[in-house]
Design a protein around this motif. Sequence first.
Motif, PDB file in Angstrom:
ATOM      1  N   ARG A  16      40.255   3.494  18.521  1.00 20.37           N
ATOM      2  CA  ARG A  16      40.921   3.736  19.797  1.00 20.37           C
ATOM      3  C   ARG A  16      41.983   4.819  19.647  1.00 20.37           C
ATOM      4  NH1 ARG A  16      43.719  -0.442  17.581  1.00 20.37           N
ATOM      5  NH2 ARG A  16      45.962  -0.233  17.761  1.00 20.37           N
ATOM      6  N   LEU A  17      42.377   5.365  20.797  1.00 21.73           N
ATOM      7  CA  LEU A  17      43.426   6.368  20.801  1.00 21.73           C
ATOM      8  C   LEU A  17      44.727   5.669  21.154  1.00 21.73           C
ATOM      9  CD1 LEU A  17      43.445   9.382  20.278  1.00 21.73           C
ATOM     10  CD2 LEU A  17      43.246   9.741  22.737  1.00 21.73           C
ATOM     11  N   ASP A  18      45.634   5.629  20.199  1.00 25.77           N
ATOM     12  CA  ASP A  18      46.915   4.970  20.434  1.00 25.77           C
ATOM     13  C   ASP A  18      47.908   6.019  20.940  1.00 25.77           C
ATOM     14  OD1 ASP A  18      48.542   2.303  19.256  1.00 25.77           O
ATOM     15  OD2 ASP A  18      49.756   4.127  19.377  1.00 25.77           O
ATOM     16  N   ARG A  19      48.635   5.668  21.968  1.00 22.64           N
ATOM     17  CA  ARG A  19      49.546   6.608  22.596  1.00 22.64           C
ATOM     18  C   ARG A  19      50.540   7.198  21.605  1.00 22.64           C
ATOM     19  NH1 ARG A  19      51.853   6.206  28.615  1.00 22.64           N
ATOM     20  NH2 ARG A  19      49.729   5.673  29.181  1.00 22.64           N
ATOM     21  N   GLY A  20      51.111   6.351  20.789  1.00 23.84           N
ATOM     22  CA  GLY A  20      52.132   6.841  19.864  1.00 23.84           C
ATOM     23  C   GLY A  20      51.567   7.337  18.539  1.00 23.84           C
ATOM     24  N   ARG A  21      50.492   6.690  18.085  1.00 27.77           N
ATOM     25  CA  ARG A  21      50.032   6.948  16.718  1.00 27.77           C
ATOM     26  C   ARG A  21      48.798   7.821  16.619  1.00 27.77           C
ATOM     27  NH1 ARG A  21      49.488   1.268  13.908  1.00 27.77           N
ATOM     28  NH2 ARG A  21      48.230   0.862  15.763  1.00 27.77           N
ATOM     29  N   GLY A  22      48.218   8.142  17.782  1.00 29.68           N
ATOM     30  CA  GLY A  22      47.016   8.965  17.756  1.00 29.68           C
ATOM     31  C   GLY A  22      45.782   8.117  17.480  1.00 29.68           C
TER      32      GLY A  22
END
Length: 370
Positions: free
Chosen positions: A262-268
């Motif tokens: 998944r694409l995490d908002r903070g961690r990429g």
Amino acid sequence: PETITVQELANRMAARQGEVIKSLMKMGVMATVTQSIDADTAQLIVEEFGHRVRRVSESDVEIGIQGVEDIEDDMTSRPPVVTIMGHVDHGKTSLLDALRTTDIAAGEAGGITQHIGAYQVKLASGAKITFIDTPGHEAFTAMRARGASVTDVVVLVVAADDGVMPQTAEAIKHAKAANAPIIVAINKIDKPGANADRVRQELLSYELVVESMGGDVQDVEVSALKRTNLDKLEEAILLQAEILDLKANPERAAEGAVIEGRLDRGRGPVSTVLVQKGTLRKGDIVVAGAEWGRVRALVDDRNRQVSDAPPSMPVEILGIAGVPEAGSSFVVVENENRAREISEFRQRKIKEHAAAGKTAARGTLDQMLA
Ligand code: GDP
Ligand code: MG
């Protein structure tokens, strides 16, 4: 032509590079660690080192990847990987939640759990069990569609007040197709209408014969709600694991499966993977699905950074450039060029597949596992 570098070959076999070079010299092949040798030569070397060769790839690019099988001497036992299946509302999620709290670290400060699609419990005895905890369990479906499997043991949840239902039957079918032994968790035994014997009786029609009826299928009466007999269920899983004699070589470069991406908002981009062979380490160069990158950080299911992940451990990888497909495989390679090469090959394959109009099979399994 199919080739592999001496370095990569040594790495795959967890052998010393010098030893590989020596063996090559004996065969009259002079090569340095960074030089490539052809697949036939590589096969001779691999066999000389006591491994069996499984050439899986139709491509030159992936030769060497997942191509070397471990020898028995290098293998040590690893925790079982468990998937919980069953009819909707029979208590899969409740049971996963309840089992999670049996981890000896569950009550510790800082042991805040996070949902990464799989988790591992460490029991008081020191034994570990890994549970796949993906909503919709895309990984299981996708891997089954690819003929691969992450699951060693299926826990089949059947509500004692409801009995065997259509998705129970489906789950049995899938577990059998995957060749995964089944342990029956007869859930909700706290309920007034609970009838565990009826469940055992009904399972006979599906050729699931529990031990008390003369078969070899373990069954445990549980209540996820009241947390009854969770320890018995875990014992049954560990016994099954012992029978299966689950082993892996922790010393080699890591390989495994992508559980979630998944694409995490903070961690990429964040990928949850299950390590199936070898040990994954911070700094490793990884190809996951068609994506690749250097492992910047490894994060466990309690949100702790770890330096490495041994066999059967689920872990989040930070540092991969994109989001790999759930159910695809990951593998550690020797350098960035190699990673790029494999990633490009896989991207091309995906495009070809898409062009051919093929999509990953998704059946009712998704519902059954949610
Ligand atoms: P899933 O659809 O299989 O994931 O089922 P859930 O875990 O969501 O549970 C469905 C319902 O059954 C919820 O209302 C739970 O609280 C309830 N439930 C689950 N396990 C038990 C149990 O052991 N006893 C009782 N009485 N209720 C349970
Ligand atoms: Mg659920």
